[in-house]
Design a protein around this motif. Structure first.
Motif, short mmCIF file in Angstrom:
data_model
loop_
_atom_site.label_atom_id
_atom_site.label_comp_id
_atom_site.label_asym_id
_atom_site.label_seq_id
_atom_site.Cartn_x
_atom_site.Cartn_y
_atom_site.Cartn_z
N LEU A 52 95.81 40.70 -7.79
CA LEU A 52 95.63 41.77 -6.81
C LEU A 52 96.50 41.49 -5.59
O LEU A 52 96.96 40.36 -5.38
CB LEU A 52 94.16 41.89 -6.40
N GLY A 53 96.64 42.52 -4.74
CA GLY A 53 97.49 42.41 -3.57
C GLY A 53 96.82 41.71 -2.40
O GLY A 53 95.63 41.33 -2.45
N PRO A 54 97.53 41.53 -1.27
CA PRO A 54 96.99 40.80 -0.11
C PRO A 54 95.74 41.43 0.48
O PRO A 54 94.84 40.72 0.92
CB PRO A 54 98.16 40.84 0.88
N SER A 55 95.63 42.71 0.50
CA SER A 55 94.47 43.35 1.12
C SER A 55 93.19 43.11 0.32
O SER A 55 92.08 43.17 0.87
CB SER A 55 94.72 44.85 1.27
N ASP A 56 93.33 42.85 -0.97
CA ASP A 56 92.16 42.64 -1.82
C ASP A 56 91.73 41.17 -1.86
O ASP A 56 90.60 40.87 -2.27
CB ASP A 56 92.44 43.14 -3.24
N GLU A 75 87.46 36.36 4.20
CA GLU A 75 86.30 36.77 4.97
C GLU A 75 85.40 37.70 4.17
O GLU A 75 84.21 37.83 4.49
CB GLU A 75 86.74 37.45 6.27
N GLN A 76 85.94 38.34 3.12
CA GLN A 76 85.12 39.19 2.25
C GLN A 76 84.53 38.39 1.10
O GLN A 76 83.36 38.53 0.77
CB GLN A 76 85.98 40.35 1.70
N LEU A 112 89.63 30.65 -2.00
CA LEU A 112 90.63 31.26 -1.12
C LEU A 112 90.64 30.48 0.20
O LEU A 112 89.62 30.41 0.90
CB LEU A 112 90.32 32.73 -0.86
N THR A 113 91.74 29.86 0.52
CA THR A 113 91.86 29.12 1.78
C THR A 113 92.18 30.08 2.92
O THR A 113 92.76 31.15 2.73
CB THR A 113 92.95 28.05 1.68
N ASP A 166 87.90 33.51 11.29
CA ASP A 166 88.60 32.41 10.63
C ASP A 166 87.83 31.10 10.85
O ASP A 166 86.84 31.05 11.61
CB ASP A 166 90.03 32.29 11.18
N ILE A 167 88.30 30.06 10.22
CA ILE A 167 87.63 28.76 10.31
C ILE A 167 88.67 27.69 10.61
O ILE A 167 89.88 27.90 10.47
CB ILE A 167 86.86 28.42 9.02
N GLY A 168 88.14 26.53 11.04
CA GLY A 168 89.01 25.36 11.24
C GLY A 168 90.00 25.56 12.35
O GLY A 168 89.71 26.12 13.41
#
Length: 787
Positions: free
Chosen positions: A209-213, A217-218, A248-249, A288-290
């Motif tokens: 899938l593409g970047p938006s998918d 965070e989802q 997913l990092t 985001d994290i870290g």
């Protein structure tokens, strides 16, 4: 076998052992037409084939071994050796049939090397050389593919493009890759659609899938199931499965945002300033994290830029608002700040570098009861040292900074003015003198003035006050030292014999200026003169030639010293000029008997030191002698007995003559035997006996013969009266013995059965002063007792 002759050629046709095929050879014949004879060939073979995983119940037939030497008469025996011979593989010794005894697995062992030989059954002699052959196992598809790991862990950045490689999985099939399709694998994905895909031949997993998918965070975790199937994926192939956990990092694709648009805080005035003075905390949220969630807070606007600061808490990523300076409610009651937050490490691929968020902060200053505040941080005052007691030096001023303006009371910290030289007016802060000043004694006075509220004495503040005492010319100059001056008998007129100077404890602003002159009343005007050198020194000069020590050994020169400060002060100092005998060069040789003694002898300090040493030595000798005498002297008290009047009792009770353990009656019958064991009292050591030996007492009429007891007691009385160590007071010693049937019977006349009559104790008065108290107690008449 068949043999064919065809012209000049010989054609041979023979089967290949272990194979259904036949082979042939064509040989040229000799041209001389001679008869051809075929030599006998031995049996030979190379390999046999056996299918793996045999499921039948009988032995699995492999093939037949046969030798040309075997004519079928049973004289040939076949012998099998090598790998698995006799256990896995067996041979019929007569027929040469070769069998496998159990099912074999090619994946465990693909081939076996065996050796066969035909021997004579009768004597075991080999009929042909030993021949080696191989038994190979035919592979079947009996193993499913297996992955290298049961569970794979992989990660891929969020917002990745389609086709981004995630990881690669690899499976292996134990079947023979060279035989058929049993080990030909094909990969497919059974779980993980539509997010991921797998390449059929390589096992590489990629994003689908593409970047938006693909947004962390989802959804952050994905579980993908990969299958590997042999037989090139055809129907009937075996399948192996593995699981791939994909994470997913995070990438910095979300800017921080304040949790609220307006914040309200309050800070008390006079709160300490600095990094520890926290006014409040603000919080911004970042999905985001870290490292991607690290934020930077700044104050970008408002009227409190100089009063507040903000920093990021590295642990919570909160903005910590701190006070930069001390706040004053009376000056400013509230502040407004505008805060900005942004990412510390923005990623321009996902978020704009200028991405930020703003919030408003309102800070209220709380009023607190403040202590009085002085107009200055310190005061420096001046006062002349001749100022009279009660003179006002100056004043200090403090006021309550609160709106109520409470009156202030002033006091002096007496720890800073122990001598109570100064005092302060409690109402107006005027500092005045209580004692005279002396600059030469103390030029500066450092005191502390305390200001306290009238209605709340706990609210205090203090200020240092430095008071400088100004100098006035109240001291006359004096000679700088005691000068030892001499003049030679052969001195010349106008000769300088001494240079003098002066000191003055005062400190005039322009420095000291001293004037020297000879006192008018000086009687030595004809002998000496004083010359002022105009540099605060003066020279003593002779005014005549020749001095006689025999006529006058010393002269007194009075010098007047005055200063130049108003009011002018002066004093007179006297120099003693001794007349001395000098050599031709003017060096002193003798100045009278005292000069000679002083030159040849010791100084006064040295003599005092010598005398002190001698005195200390004498004291040490005296102490040593006293300690030695103390050791030789008998101590006054050798025991713990009390030196006061006391009664010593010896109360021993026995069980009669039969009781041999209680008391030895022989000590009473023979008192002389106890003399060596008796212990004398040594309380005192008199120079002569205190009391004379006791006179012969008047004998009492005994009830029976108890002379041994009387003698024992009399001897003890004489010992006590004549002993120099006996105590200087009356004491009672009791010697008693009681027992049934004792030959000594009772020593007490009171308890005696035969003493029923009256007893005469008047003899006690004859025993000396020590028994006077007993004589008074027991020596009276019967009438006295009755009364």
């Amino acid at each position: 076998r068949s043999l064919y002759g065809d012209g000049m050629l010989l054609s041979l046709r023979f089967p290949i052992h272990g194979s259904p095929r036949w082979d042939h050879a064509v040989l040229p014949l000799p041209t001389d037409k001679t008869t051809l004879r075929r030599s006998r060939r031995g049996w030979m073979w190379k390999q046999f084939f056996l299918q793996e995983e045999y499921t039948g119940t009988d032995y699995q037939y492999i093939g037949k071994l046969h030798s040309d030497m075997d004519r079928g008469d049973g004289t040939v025996m076949y012998v099998l050796t090598g790998e698995g011979a006799g256990t896995i593989f067996v041979i019929d010794a007569t027929s040469g049939d070769l069998h496998a005894t159990r099912s074999l697995d090619r994946e465990e062992k693909a081939s076996y090397i065996l050796r066969a030989q035909a021997v004579d059954k009768r004597n075991g002699v080999p009929l042909e050389p030993e021949t080696e052959f191989i038994v190979k196992l035919h592979d079947i598809n009996d193993n499913e593919p297996k992955f290298e790991k049961e569970v794979y862990m992989a990660s891929v950045p969020e917002r990745s493009h389609i086709g981004t490689s995630v990881t690669q999985v690899t499976a292996h099939d134990a079947d023979d890759e060279m035989f058929g399709m049993s080990a030909k694998l094909v990969y497919s994905i059974s779980q993980g659609h539509p997010y991921f895909s797998v390449e059929p031949n390589t096992g590489i997993i990629r994003t689908a899938l593409g970047p938006s998918d693909m947004d962390r965070e989802q959804r952050e975790q994905y579980q993908v199931v990969i299958e590997a199937k042999d037989m090139a994926g055809q129907r009937g192939g075996l399948t192996g499965i593995t699981t791939v956990n994909i994470t997913l990092t995070d990438v910095n694709d979300n800017p921080p945002q304040f949790s609220q648009s307006v914040y309200q805080f309050s800070v008390p005035e006079l709160a300490p300033a600095g990094a520890g003075a926290v006014a409040g905390r603000v919080r911004a949220l970042d999905a985001d994290i870290g490292r991607n969630a690290e934020m930077d807070y700044t104050v970008v606007g408002g009227d409190g830029l100089d009063a507040f600061d903000i920093a990021t808490d590295g642990r919570t990523q909160e903005g910590v608002l701190t006070v930069k300076k001390v706040l004053d409610y009376e000056r400013k009651k509230s502040y407004t700040l505008q805060l900005q937050v942004r990412n510390t490490h923005p990623d321009p691929r996902y978020v704009s570098v200028d991405s930020k968020d703003l919030a408003m902060v309102r800070i209220s200053v709380e009023d607190v009861d403040e202590p009085p505040r002085f107009e200055r941080p310190s005061y420096v005052l001046e006062v002349k040292e001749d100022a009279a007691v009660g003179t006002t030096v100056s004043s200090v001023s403090a006021a309550d900074p609160d709106i109520r303006r409470v009156p202030v009371k002033y006091t002096i910290d007496r720890h800073t003015d122990v001598d109570r030289i100064f005092n302060v007016h409690s109402g107006n802060g005027s500092i005045f003198l209580q004692k005279p000043l002396d600059r030469e004694d103390l030029a500066w006075h450092n005191i502390s003035v305390i200001a306290a509220e009238f209605n709340n004495p706990q609210q205090t503040s203090r200020v240092p006050v430095y008071i400088r005492v100004l100098d006035v010319n109240d001291n006359a100059p004096t000679l700088a030292s005691v000068y030892e001056t001499f003049v030679c008998e052969n001195g010349k007129a106008g000769q300088k014999i001494q240079t003098i100077t002066a000191v003055d404890p005062d400190e005039p602003p322009g420095g000291h200026r001293f004037y020297f002159s000879l006192a008018p009343e000086s009687s030595v005007r004809a002998n000496f003169s004083v010359r002022d050198n105009d540099d605060n020194t003066a020279s003593i000069l002779t005014r005549r030639t020749g001095f006689r020590r025999t006529q006058q050994s010393a002269h007194a020169v009075a010098v007047v010293i005055s200063d130049a400060t108003f009011p002018m002060r002066s004093s007179t100092g006297t120099l003693t000029v001794r007349v001395c005998t000098c050599d031709h060069s003017g060096n002193m040789e003798a100045c009278g008997a005292e000069a000679l003694g002083g030159a040849a002898g010791l100084s006064t300090g040295a003599l005092v030191a010598i005398l002190l040493c001698i005195l200390i030595l004498l004291l040490i000798v005296v102490l040593f002698a006293a300690m030695k005498r103390q050791k030789k002297k008998e101590p006054l008290i050798m025991s713990k007995e009390d030196v006061r009047d006391n009664v010593v009792s010896y109360n021993d009770e026995g069980g009669g003559e039969e009781d041999t353990q209680a008391f030895d009656i022989g000590a009473l019958r023979h008192p002389e035997a106890m003399e060596e064991c008796s212990k004398l009292r040594r309380d005192i050591l008199p120079s002569e006996p205190l009391y004379a030996p006791a006179v012969t007492r008047r004998a009492a009429a005994p009830a029976r013969d108890d002379g041994d007891v009387r003698d024992f007691i009399s001897q003890r009385v004489q010992e006590h009266d004549g002993s120099p160590a006996a105590p200087p007071y009356d004491s009672l010693a009791t010697y008693a013995y009681e027992g049934s049937g004792s030959v000594a019977e009772s020593l007490s006349s009171l308890g005696s059965a035969s003493s029923n009559g009256a007893h005469d104790y008047n003899y006690l008065s004859e025993w000396g002063p020590r028994f006077r108290k007993l004589a008074d107690m027991y020596g009276g008449d019967d009438d006295d007792w009755d009364s």
